[in-house]
Write an enzyme that holds these catalytic residues in place. Structure first.
Site, PDB file in Angstrom:
ATOM      1  N   ILE A 139      36.457 -55.235  33.032  1.00 21.82           N
ATOM      2  CA  ILE A 139      35.678 -54.231  32.298  1.00 21.82           C
ATOM      3  C   ILE A 139      36.519 -53.656  31.174  1.00 21.82           C
ATOM      4  CG2 ILE A 139      36.344 -52.396  33.902  1.00 21.82           C
ATOM      5  CD1 ILE A 139      33.506 -51.171  33.377  1.00 21.82           C
ATOM      6  N   GLY A 192      36.893 -41.801  29.812  1.00 21.97           N
ATOM      7  CA  GLY A 192      37.125 -40.579  30.569  1.00 21.97           C
ATOM      8  C   GLY A 192      35.904 -39.684  30.695  1.00 21.97           C
ATOM      9  N   GLY A 214      32.900 -40.899  32.329  1.00 22.48           N
ATOM     10  CA  GLY A 214      32.022 -41.407  33.369  1.00 22.48           C
ATOM     11  C   GLY A 214      31.277 -42.690  33.041  1.00 22.48           C
ATOM     12  N   ASN A 228      48.189 -48.341  34.365  1.00 26.36           N
ATOM     13  CA  ASN A 228      46.814 -47.938  34.068  1.00 26.36           C
ATOM     14  C   ASN A 228      46.249 -47.155  35.257  1.00 26.36           C
ATOM     15  OD1 ASN A 228      44.251 -47.632  33.050  1.00 26.36           O
ATOM     16  ND2 ASN A 228      43.997 -49.793  32.502  1.00 26.36           N
ATOM     17  N   LYS A 277      44.463 -44.454  35.458  1.00 25.01           N
ATOM     18  CA  LYS A 277      43.067 -44.009  35.384  1.00 25.01           C
ATOM     19  C   LYS A 277      42.123 -45.091  35.909  1.00 25.01           C
ATOM     20  CE  LYS A 277      43.497 -40.655  31.679  1.00 25.01           C
ATOM     21  NZ  LYS A 277      43.098 -40.270  30.336  1.00 25.01           N
ATOM     22  N   ILE A 337      42.870 -47.551  38.006  1.00 24.50           N
ATOM     23  CA  ILE A 337      43.108 -47.702  39.448  1.00 24.50           C
ATOM     24  C   ILE A 337      42.421 -46.581  40.217  1.00 24.50           C
ATOM     25  CG2 ILE A 337      44.890 -47.648  41.240  1.00 24.50           C
ATOM     26  CD1 ILE A 337      46.712 -49.133  39.155  1.00 24.50           C
ATOM     27  N   TYR A 354      38.674 -47.270  40.298  1.00 26.19           N
ATOM     28  CA  TYR A 354      38.348 -48.330  41.249  1.00 26.19           C
ATOM     29  C   TYR A 354      38.358 -47.798  42.679  1.00 26.19           C
ATOM     30  CZ  TYR A 354      39.348 -51.425  37.258  1.00 26.19           C
ATOM     31  OH  TYR A 354      39.362 -52.036  36.033  1.00 26.19           O
TER      32      TYR A 354
END
Length: 188
Positions: free
Chosen positions: A95, A104, A106, A136, A138, A140, A143
């Site tokens: 993605i 950041g 949503g 990264n 953010k 992780i 997810y």
């Protein structure tokens, strides 16, 4: 209408990828900040090479999507499934929210929920994997919120800015998925 709505959320929708968007893809992948986040800072994506990637994508894979802002019908990113294994019912997902004005907020989370739901409830897959780089955080974190679990690391395999980072492998099964099913709304 430029984009055809395939999977619709509250903020964005996934649409079949449009060939003409290859220039935007090249622009985003060339942006150094985006490329570092993707672990591909050394990549060099010309408009012509990206056009070739898109030509190949259109000829052999229908599971590549544009991520489009629902209110503005504006392209904000892409997501795609790599090498679907129909026998093993597995795939790898990638993605990109390319437009940094949408990061950041949503949109990535919603796009991930839409495509995970698509994997489990339309394609009947059982395992979806993502790969992120340890810098990264953010991605992780996002997810993990969706239900992905870390399954392993390739230690210090990514080197940038004088520092080594791990590749983080994560996957999700239907029982781990914390999102709501878009498919269910059609059967209520």
């Amino acid at each position: 209408m430029k984009y055809l709505k395939k999977l619709v959320g509250e903020k964005c929708y996934l649409a079949p990828i449009i060939y003409e968007d290859y220039e935007k893809f090249a622009e985003w992948f060339t942006d150094i900040k985006t490329a570092i986040g993707l672990g591909d800072a050394g990549g060099n994506y010309s408009v012509e090479s990206t056009k070739g990637f898109f030509e190949q994508s259109f000829s052999n894979n229908s599971n590549r999507f544009s991520i489009v802002d629902l209110n503005e019908d504006k392209l904000i990113g892409f997501c795609w499934l790599k090498s679907i294994g129909h026998i093993d019912r597995s795939t790898e997902l990638a993605i990109l929210i390319g437009d940094e004005n949408y990061r950041g907020k949503g949109y990535g989370m919603e796009a991930m929920n839409l495509i995970i739901d698509y994997c489990f409830n339309i394609l009947n897959l059982h395992n979806v994997m993502v790969v992120a780089y340890s810098h990264n955080e953010k991605a992780i974190g996002m997810y993990k919120k969706i239900g992905f679990k870390e399954i392993g690391r390739r230690r210090e395999s990514h080197f940038i800015g004088g520092k080594a980072y791990d590749e983080v492998y994560m996957d999700i099964l239907p029982k781990d998925y914390k999102g709501k099913s878009v498919v269910d709304t059609y059967f209520l």
